[in-house]
Motif scaffolding. Sequence first.
Motif, PDB file in Angstrom:
ATOM      1  N   ILE A  87      11.915   3.632  -4.437  1.00  0.00           N
ATOM      2  CA  ILE A  87      12.787   2.600  -3.868  1.00  0.00           C
ATOM      3  C   ILE A  87      12.466   2.368  -2.394  1.00  0.00           C
ATOM      4  O   ILE A  87      12.465   1.235  -1.929  1.00  0.00           O
ATOM      5  N   LYS A  88      12.151   3.439  -1.670  1.00  0.00           N
ATOM      6  CA  LYS A  88      11.842   3.300  -0.251  1.00  0.00           C
ATOM      7  C   LYS A  88      10.611   2.426  -0.055  1.00  0.00           C
ATOM      8  O   LYS A  88       9.569   2.654  -0.670  1.00  0.00           O
ATOM      9  N   LYS A  89      10.733   1.404   0.763  1.00  0.00           N
ATOM     10  CA  LYS A  89       9.663   0.440   1.063  1.00  0.00           C
ATOM     11  C   LYS A  89       9.225  -0.341  -0.174  1.00  0.00           C
ATOM     12  O   LYS A  89       8.136  -0.928  -0.189  1.00  0.00           O
ATOM     13  N   ARG A  90      10.046  -0.359  -1.219  1.00  0.00           N
ATOM     14  CA  ARG A  90       9.713  -1.088  -2.452  1.00  0.00           C
ATOM     15  C   ARG A  90       9.422  -2.549  -2.136  1.00  0.00           C
ATOM     16  O   ARG A  90      10.095  -3.179  -1.328  1.00  0.00           O
ATOM     17  N   LYS A  91       8.425  -3.090  -2.824  1.00  0.00           N
ATOM     18  CA  LYS A  91       8.060  -4.487  -2.600  1.00  0.00           C
ATOM     19  C   LYS A  91       8.885  -5.432  -3.469  1.00  0.00           C
ATOM     20  O   LYS A  91       9.118  -5.167  -4.648  1.00  0.00           O
ATOM     21  N   ALA A  92       9.278  -6.552  -2.846  1.00  0.00           N
ATOM     22  CA  ALA A  92       9.926  -7.628  -3.579  1.00  0.00           C
ATOM     23  C   ALA A  92       8.883  -8.685  -3.934  1.00  0.00           C
ATOM     24  O   ALA A  92       8.934  -9.301  -4.988  1.00  0.00           O
ATOM     25  N   VAL A  96       6.389  -8.658   1.096  1.00  0.00           N
ATOM     26  CA  VAL A  96       7.799  -8.576   1.459  1.00  0.00           C
ATOM     27  C   VAL A  96       8.425  -7.336   0.835  1.00  0.00           C
ATOM     28  O   VAL A  96       8.308  -7.103  -0.371  1.00  0.00           O
ATOM     29  N   SER A  97       9.093  -6.523   1.664  1.00  0.00           N
ATOM     30  CA  SER A  97       9.790  -5.343   1.185  1.00  0.00           C
ATOM     31  C   SER A  97      11.238  -5.693   0.876  1.00  0.00           C
ATOM     32  O   SER A  97      11.826  -6.577   1.507  1.00  0.00           O
ATOM     33  N   TYR A 110      14.362  -6.934  -8.078  1.00  0.00           N
ATOM     34  CA  TYR A 110      13.019  -6.467  -7.736  1.00  0.00           C
ATOM     35  C   TYR A 110      12.847  -5.025  -8.201  1.00  0.00           C
ATOM     36  O   TYR A 110      13.413  -4.093  -7.633  1.00  0.00           O
ATOM     37  N   LEU A 111      12.070  -4.846  -9.247  1.00  0.00           N
ATOM     38  CA  LEU A 111      11.923  -3.555  -9.914  1.00  0.00           C
ATOM     39  C   LEU A 111      10.810  -2.704  -9.338  1.00  0.00           C
ATOM     40  O   LEU A 111      10.671  -1.538  -9.694  1.00  0.00           O
ATOM     41  N   PHE A 355       4.827  -9.260 -11.170  1.00  0.00           N
ATOM     42  CA  PHE A 355       4.432  -7.867 -11.007  1.00  0.00           C
ATOM     43  C   PHE A 355       5.554  -6.982 -10.479  1.00  0.00           C
ATOM     44  O   PHE A 355       5.611  -5.796 -10.790  1.00  0.00           O
ATOM     45  N   PHE A 356       6.464  -7.552  -9.687  1.00  0.00           N
ATOM     46  CA  PHE A 356       7.500  -6.751  -9.044  1.00  0.00           C
ATOM     47  C   PHE A 356       8.889  -6.974  -9.634  1.00  0.00           C
ATOM     48  O   PHE A 356       9.853  -6.369  -9.180  1.00  0.00           O
TER      49      PHE A 356
END
Length: 468
Positions: A87-92, A96-97, A110-111, A355-356
Amino acid sequence: MQKIFFLLFLFTISVSCKKEQPVIIQEEKLEIPAVTPELAENAVIYEANIRQYSPEGTFNAFAKDIPKLKKLGIKILWLMPVHEIGIKKRKAKINVSIEENTDSIEKKKYLGNPYSVKDYRSINPDFGNKADFEKLVKAAHKNGIYVILDWVGNHTAWDHAWITQRPEYYTHDKEGNIVSPYDWTDVAKLDYKNQGLRLAMLEEMKYWLKEFNIDGFRCELAAEVPVDFWEKTKIELNKIKPVFMLMEAEKTSLMTNAFDMQYAWKMHYIMNGIAKEEKTIASFDSQMVLNDSLCEKDDIYMNFISNHGENFWNGTEYERMGESVGVFTALTYLIPGMPLIYSGQEYDLKERLKFFEKDTIPHTVGKMMTIYEKLGKLKSENPALNGGKNPASYHRILTSDDLKILAFEREKSGNKIIFLSNLTKTNTVFTAPIEGIFTDYMSGQKITFAKDQKLNLKPWEYKILIAE
């Protein structure tokens, strides 16, 4: 008295023997033979994007379709990462995080990047639980399909426990900060100079063999990890059970003792180039000669026109290849190696999968399902298409117009197949040194070829000829 003791002794032995009967669980694990070199000779591999495969995006929903994959000739099932995502710094989005988004509801959609692993022994709860995963593996095995797991050995998520508990496992900059590989800000790069990391990573991989009876790994960015780690790892994994190892790289040094199959990246780009009229058949011929000179006879290439990365970054095969999708699909089956089907290709997928976040593959049967079934059957049953450790021969057939017409012959154990194709957008008339009676495999029609006979192929038309 001695007789009584003797009877008691026999009774004790009898009870002891009953207690040591083979455990049922062990018998269940033998539902598919161990991996052998022969597996790759006639196999088709399928890349499963569990998140996007079905509306549910679960193991159970995917497992229902495993019998359909068997009909396509699939013998190896490659599962994209099944682990919990950081989850930390996960990309949207690409750059973009989610941490830049203040909308809590928006964040939930955003998975994350499947290749940002939070825990190597975990299961992504979106897909199901460990029991569901075990059922999927067993369902594949019962259908004669081996299962390999996507493995991300180059980096982890920023909230992996190692970040705080084992920071020495990671690569640091001059200031002592853990760094990301390339510009991939949602992951942290591991450091294989650390022997503790090597031992820990091996144990994480062994876990999946012991607990879930998987059959090998597809290794992300394999060339970024030292060769000797992969070589030693394969030895240790094979002590548990024989494994099949695929690397996301095209590097011959990794094929010697570490991996069984590599990506045919160069050939993939050549096929894209021919489809766009940026390259010609001369590029294809040069690559085939290069492969033959650089590789050992038992080196295996994975041939493909799409995969999860190509689909997302560069577009579907229809975007990149247009009307030539059919002939290049066939070519991945006809040249030496193993063909890949990426989730959705069998359903004529014409969209880039997200992808996200969640997306879903349309399950509308079009023309490609039948084509994949026919090609899979031919690959599975005809030794002339063997492409593993003991492949069928490949012989280029020269024609009167080799800039437009690609023709070659595959042969093994008395079985012969000829591939004829027009790799241009124009109708082409030519001659080829082919004589005799053949079956046009895709149409089922008999065709007689005479010496110096003029042949005609329409744009992107191909024929798979089975010698009588």
